[in-house]
Design a protein around this motif. Structure first.
Motif, PDB file in Angstrom:
ATOM      1  N   HIS A   1      -0.199   3.035  -3.171  1.00  0.00           N
ATOM      2  CA  HIS A   1      -1.156   3.767  -2.323  1.00  0.00           C
ATOM      3  C   HIS A   1      -2.496   3.974  -3.020  1.00  0.00           C
TER       4      HIS A   1
ATOM      5  N   LEU B   1       4.486  -1.129  -0.795  1.00  0.00           N
ATOM      6  CA  LEU B   1       3.763  -0.038  -0.139  1.00  0.00           C
ATOM      7  C   LEU B   1       4.641   0.624   0.925  1.00  0.00           C
TER       8      LEU B   1
ATOM      9  N   LEU C   1       5.615   4.565   1.143  1.00  0.00           N
ATOM     10  CA  LEU C   1       5.263   5.400   2.294  1.00  0.00           C
ATOM     11  C   LEU C   1       6.435   6.276   2.726  1.00  0.00           C
TER      12      LEU C   1
ATOM     13  N   SER D   1       1.003   9.813   3.893  1.00  0.00           N
ATOM     14  CA  SER D   1       1.456   8.497   4.347  1.00  0.00           C
ATOM     15  C   SER D   1       0.560   7.970   5.471  1.00  0.00           C
TER      16      SER D   1
ATOM     17  N   VAL E   1      -2.807   6.897   4.055  1.00  0.00           N
ATOM     18  CA  VAL E   1      -2.713   5.601   3.368  1.00  0.00           C
ATOM     19  C   VAL E   1      -2.714   4.463   4.385  1.00  0.00           C
ATOM     20  N   GLN E   2      -1.896   4.617   5.442  1.00  0.00           N
ATOM     21  CA  GLN E   2      -1.829   3.574   6.474  1.00  0.00           C
ATOM     22  C   GLN E   2      -3.187   3.381   7.147  1.00  0.00           C
TER      23      GLN E   2
END
Length: 804
Positions: free
Chosen positions: A570, A602, A606, A614, A617-618
């Protein structure tokens, strides 16, 4: 010549002493035998008292009881009289028992005994005692010749409250030198080193990495206590180790069916809960529901903290835990009450009865408290509750301690007062005069403190203690000015932390950013690779290019290239996104991110991140994917975020009231409601506030019957989600995107657009739009205070017409 009479053996007396089960029995024994006690028996008496004390639930009260006992004075006098006859081991026992002023530091302790002595003092919470100060001095004077890292690490933890920054750096350097002399299977010394870094709030990446490698190589031997401790320390220091979390999660998950006692299961719940997958979380919560009624007050508080970290929405379990907390509310200290308030607020818990009692408790503590730290905690908690007001007595108590407050306390009080004012505003209560006066006083003391600080070490200690990223508006400029005064003190040791702090302020100081870039270029070899992201961050957030931009970014990336494979996934995404906002796309980094193996890693990470992190990050991965597709098509990286974007955009609502007013004005300016679109989704899923199309004669083109209605969700105007805008327009026509930017899109101190908004403008232009960005400062200015003025302004921006 006959020798003086002494008992043949002192063993019988020591055996008698060892049979004592409480302090009174020991004191009776001392009173009966004080005339014949040897130095060894005196040491044994102290040792027995200390052992009994450690079994007590309230150590502080018990210490007071023992010290005030008349026979303790007798024991002390015996120790002083027999001082020179005691060997070092006996003296350690005696000093640990009384911890009074003595001449113990005159002895030449070896480092192992000194570490044991310091631990005895620490167990009695005597971290700031004169004796601990003497120990710190001995360690400082003998540091160069010290070779025993195991004992040194014990001392480092125990003296950490008393050391200067310079001494702290010396200890860190010595630890690095001695690290490889330790057996890599010894986990305890590594835990102590991380504990020391936590105590002094120093996130020193090289040592954290080396300690983490010790933990990883010994993971099979780590028990629940060790894993729990390590995860807690890492969390405090914001140290991310995906590898450790994965192995810890596996080991902790195996313990779920094995633990059924509340004490051990609570520890497991706290450690595993925040990193568990959905199935494990379900198991943990269902088991915790069954044993919730058995929890002690401390255990219930620990579970509540874990539920907050897990971002739990299990209302049944939250209510069960809250009912236990309610039973124990009277026993919690101010800091614990603040934690309860914060967690229950975050978890959307509602109970009038609970919060009424909590408020009464907080107010009762505030009436008798005179310690600034404690008072700031209490006021912070009160400000989060329904009806957060303080009476005049409460406000005057705050005012009384302001001269004693450091920046952390002052900003905490300010945040609380702002919450009161906001509450009043929401509830149409105009009685904010007292709060505003208090806010002015807080600002005054904050300005004074910042202006009078004459040491960079002191300034930085106060600035980095500030929590969160919400700083009092009136103090930001003074904070930055203070940092600018000491900008020559920025070096490879502190550059990452200072850069991160600046990125949180949203304040663009070219002086500071130029210094940060210069330090990075000149001292990059001394900077840990994992901290480079923090150095790049303010340039990305604030959309600033230093004079040596290319050299700065290339130097940073060259330093990182050989480490890309071991970055936490991340963090690599965050790094890639930050560089993309700066229009910098290093090929090695993009290859490291956009490959199947990395994306699988990754995905695994997550699962163990908190849901809010999470999602972030996405979202950053999607934004990076979009930036690369639009700005670097030559890399031929595919767009693979359709499903994610479609899911995300389902949650976007319609227009607010202000947008509806602008929509109607644009319709008037453009000649009809069918000549403007609102909340438009572009290819690659950017959202545009308003869109219109002009032909080659600058005449608006109507859209037809599929226009958006007020309050409707955004729509995709083209069949393909990657189609370039101009490809479907009549010759010479142009499509215009109008973006209304709020204050978050700009730097705090000047109307300079920040990184994300600048990147969006680039992308819309690549897609074929002419982009018109309108700031709320301009739109709400006096010059545009009437509808006619705003209409003329829109005509000028869209058509280039200037009204004479």
């Amino acid at each position: 010549e006959k020798t003086p009479f002494r008992p043949i053996s002192c063993e019988p007396l020591i055996i008698q002493m060892n049979k004592c089960t409480d302090e009174e029995q020991i004191f009776d024994f001392i009173e009966r035998n004080k005339a014949i006690l040897s130095e060894q028996q005196v040491g044994c008496a102290f040792n027995m008292l200390w052992k009994l004390q450690k079994q007590k639930t309230s150590v502080v009260k018990n210490v007071e009881y023992v010290r005030d006992h008349p026979q303790f004075l007798t024991l002390h006098n015996l120790a002083m009289n027999k001082f020179r006859l005691m060997n070092d081991d006996t003296l350690v026992n005696a000093e640990a028992g009384e911890s009074l002023e003595s001449r113990s530091w005159r002895l030449q302790f070896d480092i192992k005994l000194l570490s044991e002595f310091s631990t005895c003092l620490a167990q009695q919470r005597l971290y700031f005692s004169p004796l601990m100060g003497k120990i710190a001095d001995i360690v400082h004077r003998n540091l160069e010749t010290t070779q025993d890292l195991s004992s040194l690490s014990v001392l480092m933890v125990n003296i950490s409250s008393l050391i200067s920054r310079h001494f702290q750096e010396q200890l860190v350097n010595k630890t690095e030198l001695l690290f490889d002399t330790m057996d890599s299977s010894e986990v305890d010394f590594a835990k102590r080193i991380v504990q020391f870094l936590r105590n002094v709030r120093y996130r020193y990446q090289p040592l954290l990495e080396r300690c983490n490698n010790v933990f990883l190589s010994n993971v099979d031997h780590l028990d629940l206590d060790s894993i729990s401790k390590i995860l807690s320390l890492h969390k405090f220091l914001q140290f991310n180790s995906f590898k450790f979390i994965i192995v810890a999660k596996k080991k902790l998950t195996e313990m779920i069916p094995l633990l059924n006692h509340p004490a051990s299961f609570v520890k497991l719940f706290v450690a595993l809960g925040p990193i568990a997958g959905p199935e494990e979380k379900k198991q943990l919560k269902s088991t915790m529901l069954l044993m919730a009624e058995e929890l002690t007050g401390a255990q219930a508080l620990a579970v509540l903290g874990a539920l907050e970290d897990m971002e739990s929405r299990n209302s049944h379990l939250i209510k069960r835990v809250a009912s236990v907390l309610y039973k124990h509310l009277d026993n919690y200290k101010p800091l614990e009450l603040l934690k309860i308030t914060q967690a229950l607020t975050f978890l959307h818990f509602q109970s009038k009865e609970f919060f009424v009692k909590l408020r009464e408790l907080l107010l009762s503590y505030l009436k008798i408290s005179f310690i600034p730290t404690e008072m700031s905690l209490l006021v912070c908690a009160i400000s989060m509750l329904p009806s957060p007001h303080l009476d005049e007595v409460g406000i005057s108590r705050i005012e009384a301690v302001l001269p004693q407050c450091d920046l952390n306390k002052l900003t905490s009080f300010s945040a609380s007062v702002l919450r009161w004012i906001q509450y009043d505003h929401m509830h149409l209560d105009s009685n904010t005069g007292k709060q505003l006066k208090l806010l002015q006083k807080l600002d005054h003391y904050g300005h004074q403190r910042l202006q009078h600080i004459n040491s960079f070490d002191l300034l930085w200690k106060e600035l980095k203690s500030l929590k969160g990223d919400v700083f009092p508006e009136s103090l930001i400029e003074e904070m930055i000015a203070a940092l600018q005064r000491f900008r020559d003190e920025i070096n490879y040791i502190n550059v990452a932390e200072i850069a991160y702090f600046i990125s949180k302020t949203n304040y663009l100081s070219t002086l500071l950013l130029d210094r940060i870039a210069s330090v990075a270029v000149q001292q990059i070899e001394k900077i840990h690779p994992f901290t480079v992201f923090a150095i790049i961050m303010p340039f990305s957030v604030l959309n600033y290019d230093p004079p040596q931009r290319d050299e700065f970014l290339e130097t940073c990336m060259q330093h990182l290239n050989s480490y890309l494979g071991i970055f936490d996934p991340h963090m690599l995404v965050f790094l890639g996104f930050s560089l993309a906002t700066l229009e910098y796309f290093p090929e090695d980094l993009l290859k490291a991110i956009f490959n199947i193996k990395f994306l699988a890693r990754l995905d695994s990470q997550l699962e163990v991140l908190p849901s809010s992190l999470s999602t972030r990050v996405q979202f950053h991965l999607m934004e990076l994917n979009r930036a690369v597709c639009l700005e670097c098509p030559e890399f031929q990286i595919p767009w693979f975020h359709d499903r994610f974007c479609q899911q995300y955009n389902k949650g976007i609502g319609g227009m607010n009231r202000a947008q509806q007013q602008i929509y109607k004005m644009l319709a008037e300016v453009l000649g009809g409601i069918n000549c403007v679109k609102a909340s438009v989704l572009t290819p690659y899923y950017h959202t545009v506030d308003f869109e219109c199309t002009l032909d080659k004669k600058k005449k608006p083109l109507p859209y037809g019957s599929h226009n958006i209605t007020l309050g409707q969700q955004p729509e995709m105007p083209w069949e393909s989600n990657t189609e370039i805008v101009g490809s479907r327009l009549p010759p010479g026509a142009e499509r215009i995107a109008l973006e209304f930017l709020d204050s978050k899109a700009f730097c705090r101190n000047i109307p300079h657009i920040k990184g994300k908004s600048a990147m969006k403008k680039r992308h819309l232009e690549i897609l074929g739009y002419r982009v018109i960005q309108i700031s709320q400062f301009e739109w709400n200015s006096m010059a545009l205070s009437t509808k006619d003025a705003r209409m003329d302004y829109l005509r000028e921006r869209i058509f280039g017409e200037v009204k004479l």
